[in-house]
Design a protein around this motif. Structure first.
Motif, mmCIF file in Angstrom:
data_model
loop_
_atom_site.group_PDB
_atom_site.id
_atom_site.type_symbol
_atom_site.label_atom_id
_atom_site.label_comp_id
_atom_site.label_asym_id
_atom_site.label_seq_id
_atom_site.Cartn_x
_atom_site.Cartn_y
_atom_site.Cartn_z
ATOM 1 N N ARG A 336 0.827 -1.218 0.000
ATOM 2 C CA ARG A 336 0.000 0.000 0.000
ATOM 3 C C ARG A 336 0.859 1.265 0.000
ATOM 4 N NH1 ARG A 336 -4.454 -2.338 4.346
ATOM 5 N NH2 ARG A 336 -5.904 -3.167 2.784
ATOM 6 N N TRP A 337 1.931 1.270 0.770
ATOM 7 C CA TRP A 337 2.809 2.437 0.784
ATOM 8 C C TRP A 337 3.468 2.634 -0.583
ATOM 9 C CZ3 TRP A 337 3.256 6.423 3.904
ATOM 10 C CH2 TRP A 337 2.800 6.320 5.239
ATOM 11 N N GLN A 338 3.878 1.556 -1.222
ATOM 12 C CA GLN A 338 4.499 1.679 -2.546
ATOM 13 C C GLN A 338 3.505 2.188 -3.580
ATOM 14 O OE1 GLN A 338 8.050 -1.702 -2.167
ATOM 15 N NE2 GLN A 338 6.366 -2.035 -3.559
ATOM 16 N N LEU A 344 3.925 9.759 -7.229
ATOM 17 C CA LEU A 344 5.113 10.571 -7.484
ATOM 18 C C LEU A 344 6.018 9.930 -8.531
ATOM 19 C CD1 LEU A 344 5.929 11.513 -3.778
ATOM 20 C CD2 LEU A 344 4.891 12.984 -5.517
ATOM 21 N N LYS A 345 6.055 8.604 -8.545
ATOM 22 C CA LYS A 345 6.890 7.911 -9.531
ATOM 23 C C LYS A 345 6.433 8.232 -10.955
ATOM 24 C CE LYS A 345 8.742 3.391 -10.827
ATOM 25 N NZ LYS A 345 8.851 1.968 -10.475
ATOM 26 N N ILE A 346 5.134 8.300 -11.181
ATOM 27 C CA ILE A 346 4.605 8.621 -12.505
ATOM 28 C C ILE A 346 5.100 9.988 -12.959
ATOM 29 C CG2 ILE A 346 2.477 9.216 -13.739
ATOM 30 C CD1 ILE A 346 1.094 6.982 -12.160
ATOM 31 N N MET A 391 10.028 -0.140 4.530
ATOM 32 C CA MET A 391 10.594 -0.024 3.190
ATOM 33 C C MET A 391 9.625 0.688 2.260
ATOM 34 S SD MET A 391 13.558 -1.316 3.629
ATOM 35 C CE MET A 391 14.066 -1.136 1.926
ATOM 36 N N GLY A 392 8.319 0.521 2.482
ATOM 37 C CA GLY A 392 7.329 1.245 1.697
ATOM 38 C C GLY A 392 7.336 2.729 2.016
ATOM 39 N N VAL A 396 8.134 6.019 -0.565
ATOM 40 C CA VAL A 396 7.420 7.286 -0.727
ATOM 41 C C VAL A 396 8.364 8.463 -0.491
ATOM 42 C CG1 VAL A 396 5.518 8.724 0.117
ATOM 43 C CG2 VAL A 396 5.234 6.244 -0.040
ATOM 44 N N GLY A 397 9.142 8.391 0.593
ATOM 45 C CA GLY A 397 10.055 9.474 0.906
ATOM 46 C C GLY A 397 11.102 9.706 -0.174
ATOM 47 N N SER A 398 11.579 8.635 -0.777
ATOM 48 C CA SER A 398 12.601 8.763 -1.816
ATOM 49 C C SER A 398 12.047 9.430 -3.068
ATOM 50 C CB SER A 398 13.169 7.384 -2.159
ATOM 51 O OG SER A 398 13.761 6.788 -1.015
ATOM 52 N N TYR A 399 10.813 9.086 -3.429
ATOM 53 C CA TYR A 399 10.208 9.747 -4.582
ATOM 54 C C TYR A 399 9.813 11.187 -4.268
ATOM 55 C CZ TYR A 399 10.281 5.910 -7.847
ATOM 56 O OH TYR A 399 10.711 4.939 -8.720
ATOM 57 N N ALA A 400 9.568 11.480 -3.007
ATOM 58 C CA ALA A 400 9.315 12.868 -2.610
ATOM 59 C C ALA A 400 10.566 13.730 -2.799
ATOM 60 C CB ALA A 400 8.853 12.929 -1.156
ATOM 61 N N VAL A 401 11.731 13.121 -2.771
ATOM 62 C CA VAL A 401 12.983 13.817 -3.080
ATOM 63 C C VAL A 401 13.243 13.807 -4.585
ATOM 64 C CG1 VAL A 401 15.491 13.756 -2.777
ATOM 65 C CG2 VAL A 401 13.989 13.292 -0.835
ATOM 66 N N TYR A 402 12.972 12.681 -5.217
ATOM 67 C CA TYR A 402 13.278 12.493 -6.636
ATOM 68 C C TYR A 402 12.530 13.479 -7.530
ATOM 69 C CZ TYR A 402 13.447 9.985 -11.137
ATOM 70 O OH TYR A 402 13.619 9.641 -12.459
ATOM 71 N N VAL A 403 11.242 13.693 -7.262
ATOM 72 C CA VAL A 403 10.444 14.560 -8.128
ATOM 73 C C VAL A 403 10.948 16.007 -8.131
ATOM 74 C CG1 VAL A 403 8.147 15.564 -8.478
ATOM 75 C CG2 VAL A 403 8.393 13.103 -8.102
#
Length: 484
Positions: A336-338, A344-346, A391-392, A396-403
């Motif tokens: 669910r977290w992923q 954000l990944k999209i 890990m989920g 989320v946190g990593s994509y919050a940085v990536y975008v």
């Protein structure tokens, strides 16, 4: 919009079949071999993915850009075509032989359980097939042969599933071999058949003619390779770390969640990328048109992907039970977290293609590095203090940085700025996904009702918005024709 949706339908059906066949394969592996079998398959798959990224040198990505950019010049395209196919063949054979040799000599120290030599050999075959077919599929993609691309992927997955099911009943080892190698070999055969039917319009070029084309692809593909290599390495590190600290069964749960999100998101993004990447590769010299295409692609991808995302979040326990087994319910929270992070990944996915189309090699590498470094720095410490769901959260946190990183890099490269409508859509979907996740994690029955209601509203709103948008574009096209 019309072109995007048509391509999405064709490739989407192929991706749907691929997802369905992949789900059946994993279901049989999970049922017959359990979480430990899925965990071992996850480590083997991560190893192959790492090897494919390493030995393909990014040709499966840079080849699309090169083929699309050269499509207007017949002579240049023929040289690009020859260089791409020759390079893929060489790299595939070399990579397969090296991996099989290393597996036979050093494989016992890499894997948590005894592995038969035959499995190591077939790992090399699978890797070589994936490297070669990656170049073939890139050529089909770059030249707009969407139907051939879709058939190759769907047929390869279908053959792989049938062979895997038959092999599972023979033995567990045979099932793992088939799960690794059958689909790549079938995809290679199908894509190769389509390309062999093409007429040869120029004599075979000599090395001095086609090598500059291949070298140009290597320059862009090499950076893509390094970025993907970092991602594959991060995934391999996480799986090995989980196996050593929490056991192979936990790796199986992690692999189950990761596979489901990959299958779901691959269904949406693969369908869109087939039309999107070649299109923007032809627009690189027109920044305003390029930026408009990227912004539109973000909105279309979110509108198509969000309903599936939310329904998958609501139905996660059922999906895990159907695709794997009742024992895999422990993967519900991380899944669910992923799925929430996939919003954000999209966005980051669409912007990253802008960097690739512009051949912004350094910017692309920085963007990919930002996600993977954050994922490791967040995921491992959080998992030590909590359970697998951490890990989920790290996802989320990593994509919050990536975008934000990709947005900044894209603005520097082409002046891209996220439009207000796209930014508002992202915010609305993040809120909807967050509310759904919170309700599901804090109340079983009520959460399902609330999550189903939110998913239904988003599905209806997305369908209505896409329909209205399509009507506006059709009306605009009619008005332009009338004025002309």
């Amino acid at each position: 919009m019309e072109r995007i949706l048509k391509a999405t339908v064709v490739v989407g059906l192929s991706s749907l079949l691929t997802v369905a066949f992949g789900a059946v394969r994993y279901k049989f592996i999970a049922t017959e071999l359990g979480a430990t079998g899925v965990g071992l398959l996850g480590i083997l798959t991560s190893g192959i993915t790492f090897g494919v990224v390493l030995f393909s040198l990014g040709l499966n990505t840079s080849g699309v850009q090169a083929a699309a950019a050269a499509s207007g010049d017949k002579a240049k395209f023929q040289l690009t075509r020859f260089a791409l196919l020759r390079g893929s063949n060489w790299l595939g054979v070399a990579g397969g032989l090296i991996v099989a040799t290393l597996g036979l000599t050093l494989g016992a120290s890499w894997f948590p359980a005894p592995v038969e030599p035959a499995l190591m050999i077939w790992m090399g075959v699978a890797l070589g097939s994936m490297v070669v077919s990656g170049g073939y599929l890139a050529l089909l993609n770059g030249t707009g042969r969407i139907r051939a691309l879709a058939v190759s992927n769907a047929l390869g997955s279908a053959v792989g599933t049938v062979v895997t099911i038959a092999a599972v009943f023979i033995s567990g080892q045979a099932g793992l071999i088939a799960a690794l190698a059958a689909a790549p070999i079938a995809t290679l055969a199908c894509s190769g058949w389509f390309l062999l039917r093409d007429p040869r319009t120029i004599p075979r070029p000599n090395f001095s003619q086609w090598w500059p084309e291949l070298r140009s692809m290597f320059l862009l593909g090499g950076v893509v390779m390094v970025g993907l290599l970092v991602g594959s390495a991060a995934q391999l590190i996480v799986r090995i770390w989980l196996q050593q600290t929490q056991g192979l069964q936990i790796v199986g749960y992690f692999q189950a969640a990761w596979t489901i999100t990959g299958l779901y998101l691959g269904f949406v993004l693969t369908a869109l990328a087939v039309e999107y990447y070649p299109r923007i590769s032809k627009q690189v010299n027109h920044p305003r048109i390029l930026n408009s295409s990227v912004d539109k692609q973000i909105r279309v991808a979110l509108l198509l992907g969000a309903p599936v995302l939310l329904w998958m979040m609501v139905l996660s326990p059922l999906v895990l039970h159907i695709l794997y087994d009742a024992d895999f319910q422990s993967a519900t929270s991380i899944l669910r977290w992923q799925l929430l992070g996939d919003v954000l990944k999209i966005v980051g996915w669409a912007i990253a293609f802008l960097l690739l189309a512009r051949k912004a090699r350094g910017a692309y590498f920085v963007a990919e590095l930002s996600f993977n470094v954050c994922y490791l720095l967040l995921g491992i410490p959080l998992a030590l203090q909590s359970d697998l769901a951490a890990m989920g959260i790290a996802y989320v946190g990593s994509y919050a940085v990536y975008v934000p990183v990709t947005l900044w890099l894209a603005h520097r490269e082409s002046g891209f700025v996220l439009q207000r409508s796209a930014a508002l859509l992202i915010l609305v979907l993040l809120v909807a996904g967050g509310v759904t996740l919170w309700c599901l994690e804090n109340g079983s029955t009520v959460g399902i009702y609330v999550g189903s209601f939110v998913a239904s509203i988003v599905s209806i709103a997305s369908a209505f918005t896409l329909h209205a948008w399509r009507k506006v574009e059709r009306r605009s096209a009619v008005d332009v024709d009338y004025i002309g």
